[in-house]
Design a protein around this motif. Structure first.
Motif, PDB file in Angstrom:
ATOM      1  N   UNK A 138       0.828  -1.208   0.000  1.00  0.00           N
ATOM      2  CA  UNK A 138       0.000   0.000   0.000  1.00  0.00           C
ATOM      3  C   UNK A 138       0.860   1.255   0.000  1.00  0.00           C
ATOM      4  N   UNK A 139       1.921   1.257   0.800  1.00  0.00           N
ATOM      5  CA  UNK A 139       2.789   2.436   0.893  1.00  0.00           C
ATOM      6  C   UNK A 139       3.593   2.631  -0.385  1.00  0.00           C
ATOM      7  N   UNK A 140       4.223   1.546  -0.861  1.00  0.00           N
ATOM      8  CA  UNK A 140       5.047   1.655  -2.067  1.00  0.00           C
ATOM      9  C   UNK A 140       4.198   2.019  -3.275  1.00  0.00           C
ATOM     10  N   UNK A 141       3.033   1.397  -3.411  1.00  0.00           N
ATOM     11  CA  UNK A 141       2.140   1.731  -4.521  1.00  0.00           C
ATOM     12  C   UNK A 141       1.716   3.190  -4.484  1.00  0.00           C
ATOM     13  N   UNK A 142       1.372   3.686  -3.288  1.00  0.00           N
ATOM     14  CA  UNK A 142       0.958   5.087  -3.147  1.00  0.00           C
ATOM     15  C   UNK A 142       2.100   6.039  -3.497  1.00  0.00           C
ATOM     16  N   UNK A 143       3.320   5.707  -3.083  1.00  0.00           N
ATOM     17  CA  UNK A 143       4.473   6.572  -3.388  1.00  0.00           C
ATOM     18  C   UNK A 143       4.749   6.607  -4.886  1.00  0.00           C
ATOM     19  N   UNK A 144       4.655   5.455  -5.542  1.00  0.00           N
ATOM     20  CA  UNK A 144       4.886   5.426  -6.990  1.00  0.00           C
ATOM     21  C   UNK A 144       3.798   6.195  -7.746  1.00  0.00           C
ATOM     22  N   UNK A 145       2.564   6.072  -7.296  1.00  0.00           N
ATOM     23  CA  UNK A 145       1.476   6.843  -7.923  1.00  0.00           C
ATOM     24  C   UNK A 145       1.697   8.332  -7.706  1.00  0.00           C
ATOM     25  N   UNK A 146       2.112   8.693  -6.498  1.00  0.00           N
ATOM     26  CA  UNK A 146       2.356  10.104  -6.182  1.00  0.00           C
ATOM     27  C   UNK A 146       3.492  10.676  -7.026  1.00  0.00           C
ATOM     28  N   UNK A 147       4.516   9.850  -7.290  1.00  0.00           N
ATOM     29  CA  UNK A 147       5.683  10.326  -8.037  1.00  0.00           C
ATOM     30  C   UNK A 147       5.472  10.311  -9.546  1.00  0.00           C
ATOM     31  N   UNK A 148       4.341   9.810 -10.007  1.00  0.00           N
ATOM     32  CA  UNK A 148       4.086   9.762 -11.446  1.00  0.00           C
ATOM     33  C   UNK A 148       3.886  11.167 -12.003  1.00  0.00           C
ATOM     34  N   UNK A 149       4.604  11.557 -13.066  1.00  0.00           N
ATOM     35  CA  UNK A 149       4.424  12.898 -13.657  1.00  0.00           C
ATOM     36  C   UNK A 149       2.996  13.134 -14.123  1.00  0.00           C
ATOM     37  N   UNK A 150       2.579  14.389 -14.113  1.00  0.00           N
ATOM     38  CA  UNK A 150       1.214  14.753 -14.448  1.00  0.00           C
ATOM     39  C   UNK A 150       0.785  14.324 -15.836  1.00  0.00           C
TER      40      UNK A 150
END
Length: 255
Positions: A138-150
């Motif tokens: 959950x944490x790693x997935x959320x961080x990768x989604x957050x870091x995805x460029x717009x």
């Protein structure tokens, strides 16, 4: 491994969290292309290495018992992953108390259909494997989604779906958790009740992961459309995995 040279376990955890936070912030700044902040963090990391970690490595011995335990945990993680594809009878698991989480299953009604719901719920709460896997994904997935460029929001959708699938594939191995113990086989409950409990367990946690990643996608992309894509595709994946893949696992095990 410098943290393991510290004499007290509490200090070891503080150092591990410090290293984790520095690496996390460093990765975020690299992804955000902030060279000034990256340079500052590199200098900070070099300072800590030169004036804190190196003296500690010279003055303190390694805790070999902790290293052996860490190696066993790492090997056990590989066995748990391999257990989804083949038989790993010597798979070991650590037990943790986690009273607040484990006590939630005490509220279940006392009936035979809840036998394995209670068993697997307690296993999820108290095992050192499954709960940790779920939280980390959950944490790693959320961080990768957050870091995805717009401009790459489609990638956030793909990451969310991928981590939902990984969640299911990792947690379905709970089906094998008690197979080396004779007592669950003596329960006067039919096998299909056990299988339905595992299906329900995997489905519930995958749905929770879908909603969590949908929320993160909606917050980071500020787009309802992408969030709804994550929700729709994720729920379709949950239905497919719980109704098709999990029964296929049961059939392969029975054969």
């Amino acid at each position: 491994m410098a943290e393991l040279r510290s004499q007290y376990v509490a200090n070891q955890w503080k150092l591990k969290w410090l290293r984790f936070l520095i690496n996390l912030v460093f990765a975020l700044f690299v992804l955000m292309v902030e060279p000034l902040f990256v340079l500052v963090l590199l200098l900070l990391m070099g300072f800590l290495l030169a004036f804190y970690y190196r003296p500690k490595m010279k003055n303190h011995q390694l805790k070999w018992d902790q290293l052996i335990e860490l190696e066993e945990q790492t090997l056990n993680s590989f066995y748990r992953f391999a257990n989804a594809f083949t038989d790993v009878p010597h798979l070991k698991s650590r037990v943790r108390k986690r009273s607040m989480l484990a006590n939630q299953w005490e509220r279940l009604h006392n009936k035979s259909s809840n036998t394995y719901v209670y068993l697997y719920g307690k296993t999820f709460a108290r095992s050192g494997d499954y709960f940790g896997i779920f939280v980390r994904l959950a944490i790693v997935g959320a961080l990768l989604v957050y870091a995805t460029p717009g401009e790459w929001q489609w990638l956030a959708v793909a990451i969310s779906v991928l981590f939902t699938y990984i969640t299911g594939s990792q947690l379905v191995t709970i089906y094998y958790h008690h197979r080396t113990i004779v007592w669950p086989d003596l329960y006067p409950v039919h096998q299909h009740v056990r299988e339905q409990s595992v299906q329900s367990f995997v489905r519930t946690l995958m749905v929770a992961q879908v909603f969590w990643l949908t929320l993160i996608t909606g917050i980071t992309s500020m787009s309802v459309a992408y969030a709804m894509m994550v929700l729709f595709i994720g729920l379709l994946l949950v239905i497919f995995y719980a109704q098709v893949q999990v029964p296929k696992l049961f059939r392969s095990t029975a054969s």
